[in-house]
Design an enzyme around this catalytic site. Structure first.
Site, mmCIF file in Angstrom:
data_model
loop_
_atom_site.group_PDB
_atom_site.id
_atom_site.type_symbol
_atom_site.label_atom_id
_atom_site.label_comp_id
_atom_site.label_asym_id
_atom_site.label_seq_id
_atom_site.Cartn_x
_atom_site.Cartn_y
_atom_site.Cartn_z
ATOM 1 N N ARG A 88 -3.905 -10.100 3.851
ATOM 2 C CA ARG A 88 -4.055 -10.266 2.619
ATOM 3 C C ARG A 88 -2.888 -9.775 1.855
ATOM 4 O O ARG A 88 -2.537 -8.181 2.023
ATOM 5 C CB ARG A 88 -5.427 -9.432 2.215
ATOM 6 C CG ARG A 88 -5.872 -9.389 0.703
ATOM 7 C CD ARG A 88 -7.053 -8.378 0.357
ATOM 8 N NE ARG A 88 -7.513 -8.732 -0.910
ATOM 9 C CZ ARG A 88 -7.163 -7.702 -1.858
ATOM 10 N NH1 ARG A 88 -6.133 -6.919 -1.524
ATOM 11 N NH2 ARG A 88 -7.384 -7.876 -2.932
ATOM 12 N N LYS B 271 0.910 -1.215 0.008
ATOM 13 C CA LYS B 271 0.183 -0.028 -0.039
ATOM 14 C C LYS B 271 0.852 1.254 0.047
ATOM 15 O O LYS B 271 1.959 1.205 0.373
ATOM 16 C CB LYS B 271 -0.847 -0.014 1.270
ATOM 17 C CG LYS B 271 -2.097 -0.854 1.115
ATOM 18 C CD LYS B 271 -3.253 -0.813 0.188
ATOM 19 C CE LYS B 271 -4.207 -1.689 0.040
ATOM 20 N NZ LYS B 271 -5.104 -1.788 1.146
#
Length: 274
Positions: A256, A222
């Protein structure tokens, strides 16, 4: 802690890994690599070999400013992949990453066992699509939409507001007949949150665990990790593994990730040391 999802029961007494399979041309990290059905299937099988406990199949990018995908196109991307994996009798549950009720229903019919919804079952018909099945569900928090979420996101108290939303949607699931054993929660790192919001949430997982459901954390590659390290998306492996390890040590049940093998090995060390 367990998650019941159709014919599978995930043992989450130790942290597990959800491997990402983006059947998209435009995902922020690996867009285009697995857009073909055969490439997506090969990637899924490799992630299982690397130790993934769940496969998350997605046919629409939810990166900031992503272009929405028509439902018919999303179905053409994901259903053949799900059907092929089910035909191979893979030993792990398949999660469908979608917010569209029509895609949820079709994916469940094709053999998906979990619905992973970035909009937290807020779309009309989404709650009913899950309630009418025996699939598990992951409820994620997002402020805004992928097209608007990073336009000056604001909270008075990000932890309290994310927790309140997840609690509200969990209760809606329970009222619809979805048992708590089928529900997982995700604070939605990077979805309508600044660097400070993400860091604050990452430090406060214990407050979300108090809701009594398994917690999924998705920090892999991210932008907040890029802000911390100065690295582009393709050079965030070490940061992603570190984020997964810290999250697991704070109680996250499912991570995840894009880089399954490295994360699985790191989590084995976490489990042994705990």
């Amino acid at each position: 802690m367990q998650l019941h999802c159709a014919n599978f029961t995930l043992d989450l007494s130790t942290p597990k890994v959800m491997g990402i399979v983006n059947v998209t041309p435009d995902s922020f990290s690996d867009g285009g690599k697995f857009a073909r059905t055969d490439a997506a299937i090969a990637q899924a099988m490799q992630l299982i070999d690397e130790g993934a406990s769940v496969l998350d199949i997605g046919g629409e990018s939810t990166r900031p400013n992503a272009t929405p995908v028509p439902e018919d196109e999303e179905l053409l991307r994901v259903i053949p992949v799900i059907e092929a994996l089910v035909a191979r009798q893979i030993p792990v549950p398949i999660s469908i990453d979608t917010y569209k009720p029509g895609v949820m229903r079709a994916a469940i019919a094709a053999g998906a066992s979990i619905v992973n919804d970035v909009r937290g079952l807020q779309e009309p018909g989404a709650l009913e699509a899950v309630a009418g099945s025996d699939a598990g569900v992951c409820i994620m928090h997002m402020q805004g939409t992928p097209q608007t979420m990073q336009e000056n996101p604001h909270y008075e108290d990000v932890v309290a507001e994310v927790k309140a939303f997840l609690s509200q949607q969990r209760d809606a699931c329970l009222a619809a007949g979805i048992s708590q054993e089928r529900i997982m929660l995700d604070p939605g790192f990077g979805f309508g949150k600044t660097r400070i919001h993400n860091i604050t949430l990452a430090k406060s997982l214990a407050e979300l665990l108090a809701l009594g459901c398994p917690l999924l954390v998705g920090l892999s590659r991210k932008s907040v990790l890029g802000q911390m390290t100065g690295h582009d998306v393709d050079a965030r492996l070490h940061a992603s593994v570190a984020a997964a390890v810290v999250s697991a040590m704070q109680g996250a049940h499912l991570l995840r990730v894009h880089d399954v093998k490295a994360t699985v090995e790191a989590l084995k060390v976490v489990a042994a040391l705990k």
